[in-house]
Each structure stands twice: as structure tokens, then as C-alpha cells.
Write an enzyme that holds these catalytic residues in place. Structure first.
Site, PDB file in Angstrom:
ATOM      1  N   ASN A   9      22.420 -70.628  23.963  1.00  0.00           N
ATOM      2  CA  ASN A   9      22.257 -70.230  25.370  1.00  0.00           C
ATOM      3  C   ASN A   9      22.131 -68.714  25.409  1.00  0.00           C
ATOM      4  O   ASN A   9      23.112 -68.004  25.184  1.00  0.00           O
ATOM      5  CB  ASN A   9      23.498 -70.696  26.153  1.00  0.00           C
ATOM      6  CG  ASN A   9      23.506 -70.186  27.581  1.00  0.00           C
ATOM      7  OD1 ASN A   9      22.494 -69.695  28.084  1.00  0.00           O
ATOM      8  ND2 ASN A   9      24.652 -70.303  28.244  1.00  0.00           N
ATOM      9  N   TRP A  10      20.919 -68.259  25.675  1.00  0.00           N
ATOM     10  CA  TRP A  10      20.691 -66.808  25.659  1.00  0.00           C
ATOM     11  C   TRP A  10      21.178 -66.132  26.938  1.00  0.00           C
ATOM     12  O   TRP A  10      21.181 -64.910  27.024  1.00  0.00           O
ATOM     13  CB  TRP A  10      19.195 -66.516  25.446  1.00  0.00           C
ATOM     14  CG  TRP A  10      18.761 -66.571  24.005  1.00  0.00           C
ATOM     15  CD1 TRP A  10      19.398 -67.225  22.976  1.00  0.00           C
ATOM     16  CD2 TRP A  10      17.612 -65.942  23.430  1.00  0.00           C
ATOM     17  NE1 TRP A  10      18.710 -67.045  21.803  1.00  0.00           N
ATOM     18  CE2 TRP A  10      17.604 -66.265  22.047  1.00  0.00           C
ATOM     19  CE3 TRP A  10      16.573 -65.160  23.932  1.00  0.00           C
ATOM     20  CZ2 TRP A  10      16.613 -65.809  21.177  1.00  0.00           C
ATOM     21  CZ3 TRP A  10      15.576 -64.712  23.060  1.00  0.00           C
ATOM     22  CH2 TRP A  10      15.601 -65.032  21.706  1.00  0.00           C
ATOM     23  N   HIS A  93      27.121 -74.875  33.726  1.00  0.00           N
ATOM     24  CA  HIS A  93      27.814 -73.878  32.890  1.00  0.00           C
ATOM     25  C   HIS A  93      28.897 -73.208  33.742  1.00  0.00           C
ATOM     26  O   HIS A  93      28.718 -73.022  34.944  1.00  0.00           O
ATOM     27  CB  HIS A  93      26.804 -72.844  32.385  1.00  0.00           C
ATOM     28  CG  HIS A  93      27.376 -71.937  31.341  1.00  0.00           C
ATOM     29  ND1 HIS A  93      28.202 -70.884  31.668  1.00  0.00           N
ATOM     30  CD2 HIS A  93      27.279 -71.931  29.991  1.00  0.00           C
ATOM     31  CE1 HIS A  93      28.574 -70.271  30.548  1.00  0.00           C
ATOM     32  NE2 HIS A  93      28.022 -70.890  29.520  1.00  0.00           N
ATOM     33  N   GLU A  95      29.709 -70.275  34.110  1.00  0.00           N
ATOM     34  CA  GLU A  95      29.250 -69.081  34.836  1.00  0.00           C
ATOM     35  C   GLU A  95      28.509 -69.475  36.113  1.00  0.00           C
ATOM     36  O   GLU A  95      28.553 -68.761  37.113  1.00  0.00           O
ATOM     37  CB  GLU A  95      28.383 -68.216  33.907  1.00  0.00           C
ATOM     38  CG  GLU A  95      29.242 -67.525  32.852  1.00  0.00           C
ATOM     39  CD  GLU A  95      28.536 -67.205  31.544  1.00  0.00           C
ATOM     40  OE1 GLU A  95      27.295 -67.217  31.495  1.00  0.00           O
ATOM     41  OE2 GLU A  95      29.256 -66.955  30.551  1.00  0.00           O
ATOM     42  N   GLU A 163      33.342 -76.693  27.027  1.00  0.00           N
ATOM     43  CA  GLU A 163      33.395 -75.242  26.904  1.00  0.00           C
ATOM     44  C   GLU A 163      34.608 -74.707  27.668  1.00  0.00           C
ATOM     45  O   GLU A 163      34.518 -74.460  28.882  1.00  0.00           O
ATOM     46  CB  GLU A 163      32.130 -74.614  27.492  1.00  0.00           C
ATOM     47  CG  GLU A 163      30.860 -74.990  26.775  1.00  0.00           C
ATOM     48  CD  GLU A 163      29.834 -73.878  26.853  1.00  0.00           C
ATOM     49  OE1 GLU A 163      29.368 -73.457  25.804  1.00  0.00           O
ATOM     50  OE2 GLU A 163      29.538 -73.417  27.969  1.00  0.00           O
ATOM     51  N   SER A 208      32.854 -69.136  21.710  1.00  0.00           N
ATOM     52  CA  SER A 208      33.147 -68.273  20.552  1.00  0.00           C
ATOM     53  C   SER A 208      32.878 -68.944  19.205  1.00  0.00           C
ATOM     54  O   SER A 208      33.604 -68.714  18.238  1.00  0.00           O
ATOM     55  CB  SER A 208      34.594 -67.752  20.627  1.00  0.00           C
ATOM     56  OG  SER A 208      34.734 -66.903  21.747  1.00  0.00           O
ATOM     57  N   GLY A 229      26.684 -69.101  22.668  1.00  0.00           N
ATOM     58  CA  GLY A 229      26.166 -68.019  23.499  1.00  0.00           C
ATOM     59  C   GLY A 229      25.796 -66.815  22.645  1.00  0.00           C
ATOM     60  O   GLY A 229      24.714 -66.738  22.071  1.00  0.00           O
ATOM     61  N   GLY A 230      26.731 -65.870  22.532  1.00  0.00           N
ATOM     62  CA  GLY A 230      26.457 -64.593  21.866  1.00  0.00           C
ATOM     63  C   GLY A 230      25.842 -64.725  20.482  1.00  0.00           C
ATOM     64  O   GLY A 230      24.922 -63.977  20.133  1.00  0.00           O
TER      65      GLY A 230
HETATM   66  C1  PEP Z   1      28.429 -70.083  26.389  1.00  0.00           C
HETATM   67  O1  PEP Z   1      28.390 -69.264  27.285  1.00  0.00           O
HETATM   68  O2  PEP Z   1      27.912 -71.200  26.563  1.00  0.00           O
HETATM   69  C2  PEP Z   1      29.127 -69.725  25.160  1.00  0.00           C
HETATM   70  C3  PEP Z   1      29.557 -70.693  24.409  1.00  0.00           C
HETATM   71  O3  PEP Z   1      29.262 -68.396  24.881  1.00  0.00           O
HETATM   72  P1  PEP Z   1      29.880 -67.725  23.536  1.00  0.00           P
HETATM   73  O4  PEP Z   1      29.390 -68.513  22.357  1.00  0.00           O
HETATM   74  O5  PEP Z   1      29.372 -66.331  23.547  1.00  0.00           O
HETATM   75  O6  PEP Z   1      31.378 -67.817  23.661  1.00  0.00           O
END
Ligand code: PEP
Length: 248
Positions: A9-10, A93, A95, A163, A208, A229-230
Site C-alpha cells: 500500500n503506497w 483502511h 486511515e 491491521e 510494521s 505500507g512503508g
Molecule cells: C498499512 O498502512 O497498511 C501498513 C501496514 O503500514 P506499515 O507497513 O508502514 O506499518
């Protein structure tokens, strides 16, 4: 048999120059043994589809509107995502739930719109730290799941992503026992809603995930892959996660 899925997920990251990361990812995995998915910002979807070409890397949107078209300034329909090259869409999500006030009912309506257009919904559920500390995790994710699934779902329609909000972008992943407890619970709940069909629904872990913890997470029962994500933004970070899933 559930086909494992490594999804990226960018979020609100990525300009034209970042298409080079997709070229590098494809070059690193010419014939992946797991399904790979990248969900770029909508502005990059169509050009990313051109970059992907015949490679089996799938693309997805990060949200869609529940309506097929109309006066919804700034929104994107499921059909538009398909038209731009998407096969998946992330829905609910945390967010979006937090920043845009999306309820389970809204997520469900979007999942039904996505299904109508042939998109697979990646439906996200997860608790805040306060909810976990109050012992509400299982009740909360169970309610989110029940409220967000489309009516009469089949396994091909949906992927569930667990998540925990407190693990997203913080570098603090849950313990293996914590992940196992929630994934086992979600599997049982999915089967309660869908019967044996629920055995085919993939449950991803997200929060993470990185090269250093991916193998441990992928060894947990009922973890069918990850939503990242990151660490999905560069081929250098995402490729070892794909490899860990291939080797799980
Ligand atoms: C996400 O936002 O879906 C996510 C898992 O982010 P990160 O891997 O950066 O924790």
C-alpha cells in the site's frame, strides 16, 4: 489451497519516477511463486499498468466510492479503477476509517460496488491500542468483519487484512501469539459467516512488516500474506518480504 499474497500500500506516496521501483521489483521476481499486489496512488495506476505489462504483478486502488458514477467530486469509482488497470481495492483502511469517518456500513457498500465491477476487496480491520488494552480486540474486529463484508460473499470477492492501528507505521509489530490469536479468531468468524467457503478467504497481517520480521510472521498459522505500507515503497525493501513469503 489459499494462494499467498504479498500486498503493498503506497498510500499518498509515489510520482512518475517511482515507477522505476516497479521495474526493479519485476526484475527481481520474474516468475513469483506468490501473488504480488501493489496499490499505488490512483494517479499512477494506469502508467504502472503499462510498466507491469504481462508480468503477473497485480495492481489495486486504495479506496473507491460506493456509487457507480455521479456528482462525487474527488472520488473514484470501482469501474474507474478497473479501467486504469486495477484488479484489487483496499477498503476500510484505518486511515480511511479515522480520517474520513468511514463506518462498517460504508465499507460494506464499497465492497459491494467493487464486486459489481469484478474487483477483489482487501477489507481492513484492526483495533487501537486503547481498544486492545481494554480487552476489546476480538469483539471489535469481529464486528468490523461482520459489518464490512458484502452480502453473500464468496472467497474470490474478498481478502481480509488484520491491521492493528497501533502497529501501522510505528515499527511496533504485535507478538506472534497476538497475531495468531486474532487470525485464528478471524478464520473462525469468516467460516461462521461464509461456511466452508470461508476456508478460501485469505487473511493478511499488516502493521510494521519488514524484511527482518516477515519470515516469523509468515510462519504463523492462518497468516496468508501481508499488507505492507512503508516497506513496499522500494523494491529493495519489498522484494525480501516477497521472498520470505515464497519460502514460508
Ligand atoms: C498499512 O498502512 O497498511 C501498513 C501496514 O503500514 P506499515 O507497513 O508502514 O506499518
Amino acid at each position: 489451497m489459499r494462494h499467498k499474497l504479498a500486498a503493498g500500500n503506497w498510500k499518498m506516496n509515489g510520482l512518475s519516477g517511482d515507477l522505476a521501483e516497479i521495474e526493479a521489483l519485476i526484475a527481481a521476481h520474474p516468475a513469483p511463486k506468490v501473488e504480488m499486489l501493489i496499490c499505488p496512488p490512483a494517479t499512477l495506476l494506469s502508467r504502472m499498468a503499462d510498466t507491469v505489462g504481462d508480468h503477473p504483478l497485480h495492481l489495486g486502488g486504495q479506496d473507491c466510492h460506493a456509487a457507480p458514477d455521479g456528482a462525487n467530486t474527488g472520488d473514484i469509482s470501482a469501474a474507474m479503477l478497473v479501467d486504469a488497470g486495477a484488479r484489487y481495492v483496499i477498503l476500510g483502511h484505518s486511515e480511511r476509517r479515522t480520517d474520513h469517518g468511514e463506518t462498517d456500513a460504508v465499507v460494506k457498500a464499497k465492497a459491494e460496488a467493487a464486486r459489481t465491477e469484478g474487483l477483489v476487496s482487501v477489507i481492513c480491520v484492526g483495533e487501537t491500542l486503547a481498544e486492545r488494552e481494554a480487552g476489546e480486540t476480538l469483539g471489535l474486529v469481529g464486528r468490523q468483519l461482520a459489518g464490512s463484508l458484502p452480502d453473500a460473499p464468496i472467497a474470490a470477492d474478498v481478502v481480509i487484512a488484520y491491521e492493528p492501528v497501533w502497529a501501522i507505521g510505528t515499527g511496533k509489530a504485535p507478538t506472534s501469539d497476538q497475531i495468531a490469536e486474532v487470525h485464528g479468531f478471524l478464520r473462525a468468524e469468516i467460516k461462521r459467516h461464509m461456511g466452508v467457503e470461508g476456508d478460501g478467504v485469505r487473511i493478511l497481517y499488516g502493521g510494521s512488516v519488514k524484511a527482518g520480521n516477515a519470515a516469523e510472521i509468515f510462519a504463523i498459522p492462518d497468516v496468508d500474506g501481508a499488507l505492507v505500507g512503508g516497506a513496499s515503497l522500494t523494491a529493495g525493501d519489498f522484494s525480501p518480504i516477497v521472498t520470505a513469503l515464497e519460502n514460508a
